[in-house]
Design a protein around this motif. Sequence first.
Motif, short mmCIF file in Angstrom:
data_model
loop_
_atom_site.label_atom_id
_atom_site.label_comp_id
_atom_site.label_asym_id
_atom_site.label_seq_id
_atom_site.Cartn_x
_atom_site.Cartn_y
_atom_site.Cartn_z
N TRP A 275 -19.95 16.06 14.42
CA TRP A 275 -20.62 14.96 15.14
C TRP A 275 -19.73 14.42 16.25
CZ3 TRP A 275 -25.47 15.04 15.05
CH2 TRP A 275 -26.18 15.33 13.88
N LEU B 110 -20.02 16.76 19.08
CA LEU B 110 -21.33 16.65 19.75
C LEU B 110 -21.45 15.38 20.57
CD1 LEU B 110 -23.67 17.93 16.89
CD2 LEU B 110 -23.16 19.08 19.05
N ASP B 111 -20.78 14.33 20.16
CA ASP B 111 -20.82 13.07 20.90
C ASP B 111 -20.04 13.10 22.20
OD1 ASP B 111 -22.49 11.80 19.12
OD2 ASP B 111 -20.87 10.89 17.95
N MET C 210 -18.58 17.56 8.58
CA MET C 210 -19.65 17.05 9.45
C MET C 210 -19.14 16.04 10.46
SD MET C 210 -22.40 18.64 8.68
CE MET C 210 -23.72 17.65 9.35
N ASN C 211 -18.17 15.21 10.08
CA ASN C 211 -17.65 14.21 11.01
C ASN C 211 -17.02 14.87 12.23
OD1 ASN C 211 -18.42 12.02 9.44
ND2 ASN C 211 -16.52 12.07 8.26
N TYR D 219 -16.57 24.22 12.15
CA TYR D 219 -16.10 22.89 11.79
C TYR D 219 -15.73 22.86 10.31
CZ TYR D 219 -18.30 21.72 16.21
OH TYR D 219 -18.64 21.68 17.53
#
Length: 92
Positions: A87, A90-91, A83-84, A80
């Motif tokens: 996340w 992952l969502d 971090m966004n 990646y």
Amino acid sequence: MFMGTIAKNFRIDSELSSQANKLLEGLGLSMSQAISMFLRQVVLQQGLPFEVKYPKRSGELLDAIEEAKRLEADPKTKRYTDMNEMWADLDK
């Protein structure tokens, strides 16, 4: 009941003494006060107030480092840029 004090002489490595003094000063303690606290705990605990042993080598940490190295070398490992992005993935 008043208890008198006595003077004791100890031989301590100069670098260790310097490091300990700096730390103790930050806590508002003198070396003498810290040694007195230690000795009171020796008496209260009827022995050393901490466990004396070699520190464990963290097998988990070493395993995690090796796993990270393996994953880094694996071209299938998802990477990646921020971090966004991670996340959001992952969502899903």
